[in-house]
Design an enzyme around this catalytic site. Structure first.
Site, short mmCIF file in Angstrom:
data_model
loop_
_atom_site.label_atom_id
_atom_site.label_comp_id
_atom_site.label_asym_id
_atom_site.label_seq_id
_atom_site.Cartn_x
_atom_site.Cartn_y
_atom_site.Cartn_z
CG ASP A 22 -1.77 1.18 1.37
OD1 ASP A 22 -2.01 1.85 0.35
OD2 ASP A 22 -2.23 1.46 2.50
CG ASP A 26 -6.14 2.74 0.47
OD1 ASP A 26 -5.20 1.93 0.59
OD2 ASP A 26 -6.72 2.94 -0.61
CG ASP A 30 -1.33 1.74 -3.75
OD1 ASP A 30 -0.11 1.56 -3.96
OD2 ASP A 30 -1.77 2.34 -2.74
CG ASP A 99 -6.58 -11.70 -13.83
OD1 ASP A 99 -7.45 -12.29 -14.51
OD2 ASP A 99 -6.09 -12.17 -12.79
CG ASP A 201 -11.36 -14.95 -14.11
OD1 ASP A 201 -10.61 -15.30 -13.18
OD2 ASP A 201 -12.60 -14.87 -14.00
CD GLU A 264 -9.06 -19.42 -12.99
OE1 GLU A 264 -9.07 -19.65 -11.77
OE2 GLU A 264 -9.90 -18.69 -13.53
CG HIS A 325 -6.27 -15.08 -6.61
ND1 HIS A 325 -5.72 -15.63 -7.76
CD2 HIS A 325 -7.53 -14.73 -6.95
CE1 HIS A 325 -6.61 -15.58 -8.73
NE2 HIS A 325 -7.71 -15.04 -8.27
CG ASP A 326 -9.07 -18.28 -6.97
OD1 ASP A 326 -9.53 -17.28 -6.38
OD2 ASP A 326 -8.96 -18.34 -8.22
C1 NOJ Z 1 -11.30 -17.10 -11.01
C2 NOJ Z 1 -10.57 -16.13 -10.15
O1 NOJ Z 1 -9.27 -16.59 -9.95
C3 NOJ Z 1 -11.37 -16.01 -8.86
O2 NOJ Z 1 -10.68 -15.31 -7.88
C4 NOJ Z 1 -12.68 -15.36 -9.20
O3 NOJ Z 1 -13.52 -15.35 -8.06
C5 NOJ Z 1 -13.40 -16.09 -10.31
N1 NOJ Z 1 -12.54 -16.51 -11.37
C6 NOJ Z 1 -14.45 -15.21 -10.92
O4 NOJ Z 1 -13.86 -14.24 -11.73
#
Ligand code: NOJ
Length: 527
Positions: A22, A26, A30, A99, A201, A264, A325-326
């Site tokens: 950051d 905030d 960024d 992305d 994505d 992805e 990140h998922d």
């Molecule tokens: C895959 C992304 O990696 C995830 O974080 C997102 O929630 C879904 N696609 C929807 O865009």
């Protein structure tokens, strides 16, 4: 390496921009923050960064709900900030991958506002609208990937729209040629600015069954699994028509293969590899997530590496991903000691590695108290452990109060041991995981055998996986102990061999009667 592209011999580093650095207090990362940390990325030794979405967004899904594909959300900065970041990254030889989120927009995107306004709206067909069943039920049984039905009835016209994710993320209708053209213009907009490629994505979801048939029930579904698993994804995913769309995207990028298209895709290997496309006109890199889901044993990893290598189309370039990140972080999945072996595996397999920010520090489990939860998936399906907040916590740079991430209150808590597990501390520690990552990245840069060499699986001995990488007369052997016991290794012809790197800094170089220590990995150079 002159005969390979940067996205083949290079290493990609994923930045989740809310959590990297950051710059304005905030509590949310960024673009200027990322720019301030380019020194670090260069020191670490990666070649490219992929930045999760930074476009204007209501942030229902933290940027994966885009309301304007050609801008930067004020939370992250401005277009000028982006251009500066890109310019400075390029000046250091770092590539920048954006992305691209084509499956859905935000429900506040002007296209959707226009589409929902009337049944005869010129943009009606840019999204997927259907009447409900005669009893008022949704058009079919599809479930959202983030929980709940995939259809929402819109009062304005009384029809349902499809959303594979949140109801704030209406799916675009890819068979519509005008919408397609508009989305390809978005790619051109960023290419003209100089970006080096896109991570696309949920690319395998873009085309749906024309008749929108019901998905069949999943016989393997058990309570505790996410709702999306109640049905097999037969008609909402991996449809034949998707490959034409991908080939068109690829054509927008094409020229000299210097711009990369990454997809992805969560599919089994034999389906995944079809995303290289006919004559390799599909994705350059269909993301390979096999290591994320695999049981962590030498024999399981050996099998999946062998299967993947065998399934690749001629000329298709492999790639490997340990985390994103998922999905749960690698150190959480395999433990701190094995995270070192995982690092060596990722950076010595054949194919482009993608490294997830913070994994180089070995960030492990982070407990997010329910009142601090941010992820909409956690909110939709609480208590199942699906929430993605624990893998999105701020990067830790130093031992100061908020780990140097922000002068304000971070949007998610830091990992509990950030006072010791931070860049400043670990960088000075020759035994740290961060040091190991930087050594592995340096070794990969020096040794073409690791980046572009051939791969030969030598075998599995007990808990150890052994393979060779070879290029231009150099032969390297990688031995990885997936177990917590010592593992003797029998390898012929080690006379005169040299040890290039061990995960264990205390190893004495002896390579005769080789025994791996618990959780040890080695890279050896044959004489
Ligand atoms: C895959 C992304 O990696 C995830 O974080 C997102 O929630 C879904 N696609 C929807 O865009």
């Amino acid at each position: 390496m002159a005969d390979s592209f940067w996205w083949q011999h290079g290493v990609i580093y994923q930045i989740y921009p809310r959590s990297f650095q950051d710059s304005d207090g905030d509590g949310v990362g960024d673009l200027n923050g990322i720019r301030a940390r380019l020194d670090y990325l260069q020191w670490l030794g990666v070649d490219a960064v992929w930045i999760s979405p930074v476009y204007p967004s209501p942030m229902a899904d933290f940027g994966y709900d885009v309301s304007d594909y050609r801008g930067i959300d004020p939370l992250f900065g401005t277009l000028e900030d982006f251009d500066r970041l890109l310019g400075e990254a390029h000046a250091r030889g770092l590539k920048v991958i954006l992305d691209f989120v084509p499956n859905h927009t935000s429900d506040r995107h002007p296209w959707f506002l226009e589409s929902r306004a009337a049944r005869n709206s010129p943009k009606r067909d840019w999204y997927i609208w259907r009447d409900g069943k005669p009893d008022g039920a949704p058009p079919n049984n599809w479930i959202s990937h983030l929980g709940g039905p995939a259809w929402t009835r819109d009062e304005t016209t009384g029809q349902y729209y499809l959303h594979s994710f949140l109801r704030e993320q209406p799916d675009l209708n890819w068979p519509n040629p005008d919408m397609r053209a508009a989305m390809y213009d978005v790619l051109r907009f960023w290419l003209d600015r100089g970006v080096d490629g896109f991570r696309v994505d949920v690319i395998w979801l873009l085309i749906k069954d024309e008749a929108l048939r019901d998905n069949p029930p999943n016989p393997g579904f058990a309570p505790g699994q996410p709702a999306i698993d109640r049905f097999l994804q037969r008609y909402n995913a991996d449809q034949a028509g998707v490959h034409d769309v991908i080939a068109e995207m690829r054509a927008v990028l094409d020229g000299d293969n210097e711009r990369v298209l990454i997809g992805e895709i969560y599919l089994p290997i034999e389906r995944l590899v079809t995303y290289y496309g006919t004559n390799l006109r599909g994705a350059h890199l269909p993301f390979n997530f096999q290591l994320i889901n695999a049981p962590w044993t030498a024999s399981d990893i050996a099998r999946l590496v062998r299967d993947y290598e065998a399934a690749l189309p001629q000329g298709g370039w492999p790639n490997w991903v340990l985390g994103n990140h998922d999905r749960p972080r690698i150190a959480t999945r395999v433990g701190e000691a094995q995270a070192r072996v995982a690092a060596m595996l990722l950076l010595t397999l054949r194919g482009t590695p993608t490294l997830y920010y913070g994994d180089e520090l070995g960030i492990g489990p982070v407990i997010i108290p329910p009142e601090a939860a941010q992820d909409p998936w956690e909110k939709n399906e609480p208590g199942l452990g699906l929430g993605r907040d624990p893998v999105r916590t701020p990067m830790a740079w130093d031992a100061s109060a908020q780990a140097g991430f922000t002068a304000g209150q971070p949007w998610l808590p830091l990992h509990p041991d950030h006072a010791t597990r931070n860049v400043q501390k670990l960088r000075d520690d020759p035994a740290s995981l961060l040091t190991l990552y930087s050594e592995l990245l340096a070794l990969r840069r020096q040794r073409a055998a690791l980046s572009v060499g051939t791969f030969t699986l030598i075998g599995v001995q007990g808990d150890a996986l052994i393979f060779a990488r070879e290029h231009g007369g150099e032969r390297l052997i990688v031995c990885l102990n997936f177990g917590d016991r010592e593992q003797p290794i029998a390898l012929p012809d080690l006379a005169g061999a040299t040890l290039l790197l061990s995960t264990h800094p205390d190893r004495v170089t002896a390579l005769t009667n080789l025994t791996l220590q618990p959780h040890e990995g080695l890279v050896i150079r044959r004489a």
